[in-house]
Scaffold this motif. Structure first.
Motif, PDB file in Angstrom:
ATOM      1  N   LEU A 107       0.412  -1.488  -0.212  1.00 43.99           N
ATOM      2  CA  LEU A 107      -0.246  -0.308  -0.610  1.00 43.99           C
ATOM      3  C   LEU A 107       0.229   1.151  -0.192  1.00 43.99           C
ATOM      4  O   LEU A 107       0.455   2.529  -0.322  1.00 43.99           O
ATOM      5  CB  LEU A 107      -0.810  -0.119   1.454  1.00 43.99           C
ATOM      6  CG  LEU A 107      -1.874   0.907   1.425  1.00 43.99           C
ATOM      7  CD1 LEU A 107      -3.201   0.915   0.578  1.00 43.99           C
ATOM      8  CD2 LEU A 107      -2.738   0.426   2.382  1.00 43.99           C
ATOM      9  N   TYR A 108       2.176   1.392   0.513  1.00 42.00           N
ATOM     10  CA  TYR A 108       2.789   2.428   0.432  1.00 42.00           C
ATOM     11  C   TYR A 108       3.718   2.526  -0.792  1.00 42.00           C
ATOM     12  O   TYR A 108       4.353   3.794  -0.977  1.00 42.00           O
ATOM     13  CB  TYR A 108       3.756   2.257   1.725  1.00 42.00           C
ATOM     14  CG  TYR A 108       3.122   2.526   3.466  1.00 42.00           C
ATOM     15  CD1 TYR A 108       2.485   4.164   3.993  1.00 42.00           C
ATOM     16  CD2 TYR A 108       3.360   1.196   4.232  1.00 42.00           C
ATOM     17  CE1 TYR A 108       2.339   4.250   4.968  1.00 42.00           C
ATOM     18  CE2 TYR A 108       2.943   1.178   5.345  1.00 42.00           C
ATOM     19  CZ  TYR A 108       2.514   2.584   5.555  1.00 42.00           C
ATOM     20  OH  TYR A 108       0.878   2.789   6.406  1.00 42.00           O
ATOM     21  N   GLN A 109       3.554   1.589  -1.047  1.00 38.89           N
ATOM     22  CA  GLN A 109       4.264   1.569  -3.176  1.00 38.89           C
ATOM     23  C   GLN A 109       3.551   2.350  -3.697  1.00 38.89           C
ATOM     24  O   GLN A 109       4.282   2.541  -5.383  1.00 38.89           O
ATOM     25  CB  GLN A 109       5.574   0.800  -2.955  1.00 38.89           C
ATOM     26  CG  GLN A 109       6.391   0.312  -1.928  1.00 38.89           C
ATOM     27  CD  GLN A 109       6.606  -0.499  -0.767  1.00 38.89           C
ATOM     28  OE1 GLN A 109       5.460  -0.818  -0.440  1.00 38.89           O
ATOM     29  NE2 GLN A 109       6.862   0.087  -0.463  1.00 38.89           N
ATOM     30  N   VAL A 110       2.318   1.781  -3.979  1.00 37.84           N
ATOM     31  CA  VAL A 110       1.259   2.071  -5.204  1.00 37.84           C
ATOM     32  C   VAL A 110       1.166   3.372  -5.018  1.00 37.84           C
ATOM     33  O   VAL A 110       1.161   4.114  -3.714  1.00 37.84           O
ATOM     34  CB  VAL A 110       0.217   1.200  -5.398  1.00 37.84           C
ATOM     35  CG1 VAL A 110       0.325  -0.287  -4.879  1.00 37.84           C
ATOM     36  CG2 VAL A 110      -0.488   1.742  -3.675  1.00 37.84           C
ATOM     37  N   ASN A 111       1.021   4.216  -6.386  1.00 41.21           N
ATOM     38  CA  ASN A 111       0.649   5.325  -6.100  1.00 41.21           C
ATOM     39  C   ASN A 111      -1.567   5.395  -6.519  1.00 41.21           C
ATOM     40  O   ASN A 111      -2.106   4.572  -6.004  1.00 41.21           O
ATOM     41  CB  ASN A 111       0.994   6.058  -7.980  1.00 41.21           C
ATOM     42  CG  ASN A 111       0.408   5.106  -8.994  1.00 41.21           C
ATOM     43  OD1 ASN A 111       0.063   4.444  -8.974  1.00 41.21           O
ATOM     44  ND2 ASN A 111       1.769   4.880  -9.883  1.00 41.21           N
ATOM     45  N   VAL A 112      -1.077   6.440  -7.039  1.00 45.04           N
ATOM     46  CA  VAL A 112      -3.007   6.692  -7.096  1.00 45.04           C
ATOM     47  C   VAL A 112      -3.514   6.011  -7.947  1.00 45.04           C
ATOM     48  O   VAL A 112      -5.075   5.869  -7.223  1.00 45.04           O
ATOM     49  CB  VAL A 112      -3.436   8.425  -7.257  1.00 45.04           C
ATOM     50  CG1 VAL A 112      -4.547   9.332  -7.333  1.00 45.04           C
ATOM     51  CG2 VAL A 112      -2.258   9.103  -6.360  1.00 45.04           C
ATOM     52  N   PHE A 113      -2.880   5.885  -8.799  1.00 44.70           N
ATOM     53  CA  PHE A 113      -3.738   4.564 -10.057  1.00 44.70           C
ATOM     54  C   PHE A 113      -4.130   3.768  -9.661  1.00 44.70           C
ATOM     55  O   PHE A 113      -4.755   3.216  -9.104  1.00 44.70           O
ATOM     56  CB  PHE A 113      -2.597   5.247 -11.051  1.00 44.70           C
ATOM     57  CG  PHE A 113      -3.489   3.732 -11.948  1.00 44.70           C
ATOM     58  CD1 PHE A 113      -4.175   3.900 -12.745  1.00 44.70           C
ATOM     59  CD2 PHE A 113      -3.088   2.530 -12.319  1.00 44.70           C
ATOM     60  CE1 PHE A 113      -4.951   3.425 -13.759  1.00 44.70           C
ATOM     61  CE2 PHE A 113      -3.203   1.933 -13.244  1.00 44.70           C
ATOM     62  CZ  PHE A 113      -4.216   2.327 -14.007  1.00 44.70           C
ATOM     63  N   GLY A 114      -3.096   2.731  -8.461  1.00 40.62           N
ATOM     64  CA  GLY A 114      -2.940   1.536  -7.647  1.00 40.62           C
ATOM     65  C   GLY A 114      -4.187   0.847  -7.031  1.00 40.62           C
ATOM     66  O   GLY A 114      -5.219   0.831  -6.748  1.00 40.62           O
ATOM     67  N   PHE A 115      -4.309   2.478  -6.362  1.00 43.84           N
ATOM     68  CA  PHE A 115      -4.870   2.803  -5.152  1.00 43.84           C
ATOM     69  C   PHE A 115      -6.935   2.975  -5.921  1.00 43.84           C
ATOM     70  O   PHE A 115      -7.780   1.783  -5.443  1.00 43.84           O
ATOM     71  CB  PHE A 115      -5.038   3.803  -4.308  1.00 43.84           C
ATOM     72  CG  PHE A 115      -5.719   3.638  -3.100  1.00 43.84           C
ATOM     73  CD1 PHE A 115      -6.643   3.305  -2.345  1.00 43.84           C
ATOM     74  CD2 PHE A 115      -6.820   5.066  -2.931  1.00 43.84           C
ATOM     75  CE1 PHE A 115      -6.931   3.177  -0.780  1.00 43.84           C
ATOM     76  CE2 PHE A 115      -8.192   5.359  -1.926  1.00 43.84           C
ATOM     77  CZ  PHE A 115      -7.931   3.939  -0.774  1.00 43.84           C
ATOM     78  N   SER A 116      -6.690   3.365  -6.974  1.00 48.58           N
ATOM     79  CA  SER A 116      -8.341   3.255  -7.188  1.00 48.58           C
ATOM     80  C   SER A 116      -8.861   2.447  -8.238  1.00 48.58           C
ATOM     81  O   SER A 116      -9.950   2.328  -8.077  1.00 48.58           O
ATOM     82  CB  SER A 116      -8.108   4.708  -8.516  1.00 48.58           C
ATOM     83  OG  SER A 116      -7.816   4.278  -9.151  1.00 48.58           O
ATOM     84  N   VAL A 117      -8.025   1.461  -8.536  1.00 51.98           N
ATOM     85  CA  VAL A 117      -8.063   0.509  -9.340  1.00 51.98           C
ATOM     86  C   VAL A 117      -8.524  -0.523  -8.314  1.00 51.98           C
ATOM     87  O   VAL A 117      -9.976  -1.488  -8.334  1.00 51.98           O
ATOM     88  CB  VAL A 117      -6.773  -0.710 -10.165  1.00 51.98           C
ATOM     89  CG1 VAL A 117      -6.827  -1.874 -10.367  1.00 51.98           C
ATOM     90  CG2 VAL A 117      -6.510   0.112 -11.154  1.00 51.98           C
TER      91      VAL A 117
END
Length: 123
Positions: free
Chosen positions: A83-93
Motif C-alpha cells: 500500500l505504501y508503494q502503489v500510487n494513486v492509480f493502484g489505489f483507484s483500481v
C-alpha cells in the motif's frame, strides 16, 4: 549447460505424482464388502421411489458468497502489503474493484437470488 528450473519441475512433479499413486495402489488395503460395493456406500438400504433427499439451496448460496468474499480478501492481500508503494492509480483500481463487487452483491440481493431468512422457517 544449466537446466532451467521449470524443466526440472515439469519432470519431477509428474514423476512424483505417479510414484505416490503407485505406492498407494500397492500398499493400500483393499477389502471391499457388501456395503462398500452397494450404490449407497453409507450402508443404508435404498428407499423405493426416492433416490435423493431434500437439500436446501440456502447452504449452496451461503457457500458461494463465502467463496466470493474469500477471493476478494485474497486479492486484497497484495494491495495491503504494497500500500505504501502503489500510487494513486493502484489505489483507484482497488477501489474500483471493491465498487464492482459491491454492485454485484447489491444486485444479487435485489434480484432475490439471496434471501436472508430465519433458520426456523427452513424446516
Amino acid at each position: 549447460m544449466r537446466i532451467p528450473t521449470l524443466l526440472i519441475l515439469f519432470i519431477f512433479v509428474p514423476f512424483l505424482a505417479f510414484l505416490l499413486l503407485g505406492i498407494n495402489i500397492l500398499l493400500a488395503p483393499n477389502k471391499p464388502d457388501e456395503s462398500k460395493l452397494s450404490p449407497y456406500e453409507c450402508g443404508f438400504s435404498v428407499i423405493q421411489g426416492q433416490t435423493r433427499s431434500v437439500f436446501h439451496i440456502h447452504f449452496y448460496l451461503v457457500s458461494m458468497l463465502f467463496l466470493i468474499f474469500d477471493l476478494e480478501i485474497l486479492l486484497l492481500f497484495p494491495l495491503a502489503v504494497s500500500l505504501y508503494q502503489v500510487n494513486v492509480f493502484g489505489f483507484s483500481v482497488a477501489i474500483l474493484f471493491f465498487f464492482v463487487l459491491t454492485i454485484g452483491f447489491v444486485l444479487e440481493i435485489g434480484s432475490g437470488a439471496i434471501k436472508f431468512i430465519d433458520s426456523k422457517k427452513i424446516e
